[in-house]
Design an enzyme around this catalytic site. Structure first.
Site, mmCIF file in Angstrom:
data_model
loop_
_atom_site.group_PDB
_atom_site.id
_atom_site.type_symbol
_atom_site.label_atom_id
_atom_site.label_comp_id
_atom_site.label_asym_id
_atom_site.label_seq_id
_atom_site.Cartn_x
_atom_site.Cartn_y
_atom_site.Cartn_z
ATOM 1 C CB SER A 189 -0.966 -0.049 1.189
ATOM 2 O OG SER A 189 -1.993 0.900 1.062
ATOM 3 C CD GLU A 328 -5.415 -4.393 -3.695
ATOM 4 O OE1 GLU A 328 -5.552 -3.911 -2.555
ATOM 5 O OE2 GLU A 328 -4.363 -4.926 -4.094
ATOM 6 C CG HIS A 448 -5.725 -2.460 0.361
ATOM 7 N ND1 HIS A 448 -4.762 -2.421 -0.610
ATOM 8 C CD2 HIS A 448 -5.317 -1.604 1.336
ATOM 9 C CE1 HIS A 448 -3.808 -1.578 -0.252
ATOM 10 N NE2 HIS A 448 -4.120 -1.061 0.921
#
Length: 548
Positions: A189, A328, A448
Site C-alpha cells: 500500500s 482491493e 486490500h
C-alpha cells in the site's frame, strides 16, 4: 537469555537470541535509532544523523510508532521520536552473507509502524535472508510541504526518513550477516508507493537491487500523491484548526506555530481536514502525502511528476515484482453510507481520478467521462444504492489500486530493460482479516491488506496447521518473495510447475495468481476495464501537464 553485541558506525548494539514461532533460531535487534530525534526545529525537516554512543545500545525491546491514529480504536498513540529500524538475522556471522529484505509498512502515510505484532519475521526467517523493517514519520509531520525555500521544509520528510534508513542499512548490514550488495526493497500500500517513489528518484540510485510492490505504486495518485496547488490549502487549514490566527500565506509564521503545537493535536486535527468531495469523491486518505517538491535542494527526492520520473528512472534497469489483491476495493466499504451514495450519484465525475485529469466535478467533460467509467460497473442509468455495494467496491479496486498498478507496468513495458513480474493474490481463508472486518466475507476475492497475514506472523492468528490451506498459501508466498530476493527470480519449487514470465506486452498482460486452491498462470482479470481506465489519459499524456 542470550545476548549478542555487534558494532555499527554509531556504536555497539546489543540484540537478543530468540526462537521463532516455527522453531528457527535467530538474533533480534529492535528499535535501533537511525536518525536524530525529529523534535523542535527538526520536526518537519530532513533527517539528520544520530550522535554516536559508546556503551551497547539495548536493542532487545519493541519500538512504538510515530504518533498516529490507531487503526482499530481511532486513538492517537506513539511518540515523536521513533526513527528506528529492526533487524532479524539467523546469524551475525554466516559462512556467506544473507540477502537482505527491507520492509516498508503501509497505512496511507498516516497510520502504521514496523511493529512485530503485525509484521513478525517468523515466516521469512525459515529462509536464508535478513529481514529489516523501519519506521518513518507520518501525516503532516512527515509530509508537510512549504514553498518558501528559506524554511527548509519542501516536503516528503517521511520518504526521506526511509531513504536515510536504507543508507544506514547499506553501510551497516554486513555486521548483522547481511549482504549490502543484495538488497530487496518491499512494501504494501503506502509502503509500496514509497518503494516506487524511492526507485524513481536519483537519490536512491544503486542502494537496492530489486523491488516488490504490493498493492501500490507512485501512480496510485488518488491517495499517494498531492498536487502542488493543494499543499498550501491543507497546511493553512491544519494550522487554523489548531488555533493559528496568522495571515494566510505567511509560511514562516505558520511553521513556527506548528513547530510548537502538540504532536498529538496535529495528528487528531489532520483526521478532520478532508471534506466530502475530497474523501467520498476524490478518494483521498490524507491531505499530507508525497508531493513534487517546490524547489531543487540537496536532498530533493521528487523533482517531477512521477508519471515523468518513471520514464527515465534508474530502476528501469532492475527487476520488479508487482502484486495486487483481487478485491482491493473492500477497503472503501465504509463509504457505503447514505451520504457517500448520494454524493456519488449527484456527481458522476467522481468516478474519475479528477485531480490527475485536471478536471472539476462540474466540468461537462468530467461528467461524460465519469459516466463512461461508471458504465463499466453499473448498468445504464443505474444509480448506486446499498444493494449495489459490490459493484461500487469493484470500481474502487480499479480507482484506488489497479489503475495505478497497471499504468506503472505499462511504463515498465515501454521503458524498462529488466524483468517485470506480476502476481495477483486471490486467496480466501481464515487469515483474510480485512475482508472480515469490513463485513464483506460474502464476496469472492482478497481484500486490500489480506495478503499481509499470509506473509507475517502476527498477534491475531496462530501458526496454521501444516496441512491447512492457510499454511499452503504462506508457503507459496514466502517461497516466491524470498526466491525473488535471493535469486532475482520469483519462480521457485513452492509454485512449480507454474512459472512467472516477464510482462512485455500491456495488451496481453499475464500474471501468476495464488488462491486458496493453488497457483495458476492467467491473463490478468479485468484487463479490458483497465485499458478503458488507461484511455482516459491519452497516449500523449497531455493530461499530465497539470497544476503541480
Amino acid at each position: 537469555m542470550k545476548f549478542e553485541i555487534v558494532q555499527s558506525e554509531y556504536g555497539p548494539i546489543k540484540g537478543v537470541h530468540k526462537e521463532s514461532a516455527l522453531g528457527t533460531n535467530y538474533v533480534s535487534f529492535q528499535s535501533i535509532p537511525y536518525m536524530k530525534a525529529p523534535i523542535g526545529k527538526l520536526r518537519f525537516r530532513d533527517a539528520e544523523p544520530m550522535d554516536k554512543w559508546s556503551t551497547p545500545f539495548d536493542a532487545s525491546f519493541e519500538a512504538t510508532t510515530y504518533y498516529a491514529l490507531n487503526f482499530v480504536n481511532g486513538e492517537c498513540e506513539g511518540k515523536e521520536d521513533s526513527g528506528v529500524l529492526n533487524i532479524f538475522t539467523k546469524s551475525v556471522k554466516p559462512k556467506k552473507l544473507y540477502p537482505v529484505m527491507i520492509w516498508i509498512h503501509g497505512g496511507g502515510f498516516i497510520h502504521g509502524s514496523s511493529t512485530t505484532e503485525i509484521y513478525g519475521p517468523d515466516y521469512f526467517l525459515q529462509k536464508d535472508v535478513v529481514f529489516v523493517s523501519i519506521n518513518y514519520r507520518l501525516g503532516a509531520i512527515g509530509f508537510l510541504s512549504l514553498n518558501d525555500k528559506t524554511l527548509g521544509v519542501p516536503g516528503n520528510g517521511g520518504l526521506k526518513d526511509q531513504l536515510f534508513a536504507i543508507k544506514w542499512i547499506k553501510r551497516n548490514i554486513h555486521n548483522f550477516g547481511g549482504d549490502s550488495n543484495n538488497i530487496t526493497l518491499f512494501g504494501e500500500s503506502a509502503g509500496a508507493a514509497s518503494c516506487h517513489y524511492l526507485s524513481i528518484s536519483e537519490q536512491s540510485k544503486g542502494l537496492f537491487q530489486r523491488i516488490i510492490l504490493m498493492s501500490g505504486t507512485s501512480l496510485c495518485k488518488t491517495w499517494a500523491f498531492m498536487p502542488r496547488f493543494l499543499c498550501q490549502k491543507f497546511s493553512d487549514k491544519l494550522a487554523r484548526k489548531l488555533g493559528w490566527k496568522g495571515k494566510i500565506g505567511d509560511e514562516r509564521d505558520l511553521l513556527e506555530y506548528l513547530e510548537n503545537a502538540s504532536a498529538v493535536d496535529i495528528v487528531v486535527a489532520t483526521k478532520s481536514l478532508l471534506n466530502a468531495d475530497e474523501s467520498f469523491g476524490l478518494g483521498m486518505i490524507s491531505p499530507f502525502v508525497p508531493v513534487v517538491e517546490p524547489y531543487e535542494s540537496e536532498n530533493c527526492l521528487i523533482s517531477k511528476d512521477p508519471v515523468e520520473l518513471v520514464k527515465t528512472a534508474w530502476s528501469n534497469e532492475i527487476d520488479i515484482l508487482f502484486t495486487g489483491n483481487s478485491f482491493e476495493g473492500v477497503i472503501r466499504s465504509d463509504n457505503n453510507d447514505e451520504r457517500a451514495i448520494a454524493h456519488l450519484n449527484k456527481y458522476p465525475a467522481f468516478f474519475l481520478p479528477l485531480l490527475e485529469l485536471n478536471l472539476s466535478r462540474d466540468d461537462p467533460k468530467a461528467q461524460e467521462l465519469g459516466q463512461k467509467i461508471k458504465s463499466l460497473y453499473f448498468s445504464k442509468h443505474q444509480e448506486m444504492t446499498k444493494d449495489s455495494r459490490e459493484s461500487y467496491l469493484r470500481f474502487s479496486s480499479e480507482l484506488l489500486f489497479w489503475n495505478g498498478i497497471y499504468r506503472a507496468i505499462q511504463s515498465r513495458v515501454k521503458y524498462a530493460r529488466a524483468n517485470t513480474f506480476l502476481m495477483r493474490f486471490d486467496a480466501v481463508g481464515e487469515f483474510n482479516m480485512v475482508k472480515d472486518l469490513k463485513n464483506c466475507s460474502e464476496y469472492q476475492g482478497a481484500a486490500h491488506g489480506d495478503d499481509l497475514f499470509y506473509l507475517f506472523k502476527n498477534i491475531v492468528f496462530d501458526i496454521p496447521e501444516k496441512s491447512s490451506k492457510e499454511s499452503n498459501v504462506i508457503e507459496k508466498m514466502i517461497g516466491m518473495f524470498t526466491s525473488f530476493a535471493i535469486n532475482g527470480n520469483p519462480n521457485c519449487e513452492e509454485i512449480s510447475p507454474v512459472k512467472f514470465r516477464n510482462v512485455d506486452d500491456e495488451n496481453v498482460m499475464k500474471c501468476v495468481e495464488i488462491s486458496e486452491n493453488g497457483v495458476s498462470e492467467l491473463l490478468l482479470p479485468d484487463l479490458e476495464k483497465l485499458k478503458v481506465w488507461a484511455s482516459l489519459y491519452h497516449e500523449n499524456e497531455n493530461f499530465f501537464n497539470s497544476k503541480l
